[in-house]
Design a protein around this motif. Structure first.
Motif, PDB file in Angstrom:
ATOM      1  N   GLU A   1       1.165   4.117  -2.878  1.00 34.32           N
ATOM      2  CA  GLU A   1       0.677   5.277  -2.461  1.00 34.32           C
ATOM      3  C   GLU A   1       1.822   6.363  -2.910  1.00 34.32           C
ATOM      4  O   GLU A   1       1.660   7.468  -3.387  1.00 34.32           O
ATOM      5  CB  GLU A   1       0.483   5.685  -1.134  1.00 34.32           C
ATOM      6  CG  GLU A   1      -0.833   5.014  -0.721  1.00 34.32           C
ATOM      7  CD  GLU A   1      -1.152   5.173   0.813  1.00 34.32           C
ATOM      8  OE1 GLU A   1      -0.275   5.460   1.537  1.00 34.32           O
ATOM      9  OE2 GLU A   1      -2.240   4.761   1.352  1.00 34.32           O
TER      10      GLU A   1
ATOM     11  N   THR B   1       0.958  -1.130   0.001  1.00 35.32           N
ATOM     12  CA  THR B   1      -0.001  -0.002   0.031  1.00 35.32           C
ATOM     13  C   THR B   1       0.905   1.149   0.052  1.00 35.32           C
ATOM     14  O   THR B   1       0.524   2.137  -0.687  1.00 35.32           O
ATOM     15  CB  THR B   1      -0.817  -0.109   1.200  1.00 35.32           C
ATOM     16  OG1 THR B   1      -1.623  -0.979   1.094  1.00 35.32           O
ATOM     17  CG2 THR B   1      -1.711   1.478   1.301  1.00 35.32           C
ATOM     18  N   ALA B   2       2.068   1.211   0.846  1.00 36.00           N
ATOM     19  CA  ALA B   2       3.031   2.431   1.061  1.00 36.00           C
ATOM     20  C   ALA B   2       3.515   2.474  -0.474  1.00 36.00           C
ATOM     21  O   ALA B   2       3.808   3.815  -0.990  1.00 36.00           O
ATOM     22  CB  ALA B   2       3.952   2.273   2.003  1.00 36.00           C
TER      23      ALA B   2
END
Length: 76
Positions: free
Chosen positions: A43, A39-40
């Motif tokens: 993003e 997810t990081a």
């Protein structure tokens, strides 16, 4: 691998077929960390991808498709 096991992210076990080998499995905690890292990374990448022009995004998508085929063992 040892650090992953120490952190509780992976388990090591004996291979019942080959005593020289070690089986490694991801733990639920490891899956959670992996999801957070993915997810990081997404993003961080999305704003950069949005700056690409349409032709560059299309070329990148085509390249990802080819890489996926290679990973899956399919010929070009």
């Amino acid at each position: 691998m040892q650090k992953l096991a120490e952190r509780g992210w992976a388990d090591r076990g004996a291979d019942p077929v080959d005593a020289r080998a070690v089986l490694v499995t991801i733990t639920p905690a490891g899956r959670q960390v992996l999801a957070q890292v993915r997810t990081a990374a997404a993003e961080a990448l999305v704003p950069r991808l949005e700056r690409l022009d349409e032709a560059s995004r299309r070329a990148l998508a085509d390249g990802v498709t080819v890489l996926a085929r290679l990973v899956d063992g399919e010929a070009g």
